[in-house]
Design an enzyme around this catalytic site. Sequence first.
Site, PDB file in Angstrom:
ATOM      1  N   LYS A 279      18.821  21.621  35.475  1.00 13.77           N
ATOM      2  CA  LYS A 279      18.118  22.903  35.530  1.00 13.77           C
ATOM      3  C   LYS A 279      17.821  23.415  34.127  1.00 13.77           C
ATOM      4  O   LYS A 279      16.718  23.903  33.858  1.00 13.77           O
ATOM      5  CB  LYS A 279      18.950  23.927  36.320  1.00 13.77           C
ATOM      6  CG  LYS A 279      18.975  23.625  37.811  1.00 13.77           C
ATOM      7  CD  LYS A 279      19.994  24.454  38.577  1.00 13.77           C
ATOM      8  CE  LYS A 279      20.105  23.937  40.015  1.00 13.77           C
ATOM      9  NZ  LYS A 279      21.158  24.597  40.800  1.00 13.77           N
TER      10      LYS A 279
ATOM     11  N   GLN B 215      26.003  28.525  40.052  1.00  8.94           N
ATOM     12  CA  GLN B 215      26.010  27.190  40.660  1.00  8.94           C
ATOM     13  C   GLN B 215      27.104  27.102  41.732  1.00  8.94           C
ATOM     14  O   GLN B 215      28.252  27.427  41.482  1.00  8.94           O
ATOM     15  CB  GLN B 215      26.246  26.130  39.567  1.00  8.94           C
ATOM     16  CG  GLN B 215      26.193  24.706  40.061  1.00  8.94           C
ATOM     17  CD  GLN B 215      24.807  24.306  40.572  1.00  8.94           C
ATOM     18  OE1 GLN B 215      23.790  24.642  39.974  1.00  8.94           O
ATOM     19  NE2 GLN B 215      24.771  23.601  41.691  1.00  8.94           N
TER      20      GLN B 215
ATOM     21  N   ASP C  39      17.778  32.263  43.373  1.00  4.60           N
ATOM     22  CA  ASP C  39      18.238  31.290  44.377  1.00  4.60           C
ATOM     23  C   ASP C  39      17.948  31.779  45.799  1.00  4.60           C
ATOM     24  O   ASP C  39      18.036  31.003  46.755  1.00  4.60           O
ATOM     25  CB  ASP C  39      19.750  31.074  44.237  1.00  4.60           C
ATOM     26  CG  ASP C  39      20.095  29.659  43.793  1.00  4.60           C
ATOM     27  OD1 ASP C  39      19.192  28.801  43.820  1.00  4.60           O
ATOM     28  OD2 ASP C  39      21.261  29.431  43.433  1.00  4.60           O
TER      29      ASP C  39
END
Length: 289
Positions: A59, A103, A128
């Site tokens: 990422k 994460q 997200d």
Amino acid sequence: MEMASSAGAIIDGKRIAAEVRRSVREHVADLTRRELRPPRLALILVGDDPASHIYVRNKSRACERAGIAYLDIRLPEDTPGERLLEQVDELNHDDTVDGILVQLPLPGPLRHLEPAVMERVEPSKDVDGFHPENMGRLLLGQPGFVACTPLGILFLLEQTGVPLEGAHAVVIGRSVTVGRPVAALLLHRHATVTICHSRTLDLPGHVRRADIVVAAAGKPNLVRGDWIKPGAAVIDVGINRTEQGLVGDVVFDEARQRASHITPVPGGVGPMTIAMLLQNTLRARTMHR
Ligand code: NAD
């Protein structure tokens, strides 16, 4: 050129993702040209899980290539839950941060805090798309952030040009990160959606009636070729590590003989997730002037 067989077209997720990344890069370059600050994404990684490290590194590299600034925040495995929540708060209040990504999964002792952490992220920075407010907005059909993998799946389907309106879509899997949001997106595009899961009776029977199959069960070779209705579009989300290497949820060679379009694993849905993260981060930047 004439095709030798009637095998379905392979949906090239790698190429499509590269186009999305290029478009994001051009938009970011345009901001910089106008002397506006580029988007900035905060990536929080707690603990030492090797797979999570690889995901975060991928990422951050993708951000770099797109010209998106990023903040790499590493916290030790024994970080108290309160400290993690405070870290999220700091980023929520930082006007130079557009997107916040924690994460997942969190390490064992913090696992139970995942819902609390997702809920702590300011919804306008929730790139997200896991905050309950954004999930709710998705169901309501209101603008908000949508999770990256489902967005990528829809983008691939739209690229194929197969009609979604009126199509019967069968989604295999009801997880909050993939199955449910992708079902909501398909419903908004006027598909008739069936959601199958581990307790579904007669999965093959449902799949046989599908014009669009989205397989997100995480079970290698679950979907056999003879389940596929001739001409159906097949999106294989599964990433399963087996002795034969990385395979999806669909038996690719079999299904390709009947599908009109099909994603490979790897190189299908996988590359789309990060591309959509970059797109969401750019969108967050336009919301924070
Ligand atoms: P999950 O384990 O959270 O959910 C799996 C879902 O599949 C559950 O709802 C379960 O009920 C259903 N299921 C399990 N076995 C089934 C069966 N035999 N028949 C019907 N339904 C069944 O998984 P997830 O996080 O949604 O991920 C699904 C797969 O997609 C995994 O292989 C994962 O690695 C992959 N994935 C890929 C990406 C990407 O490409 N970027 C992103 C997320 C997940």
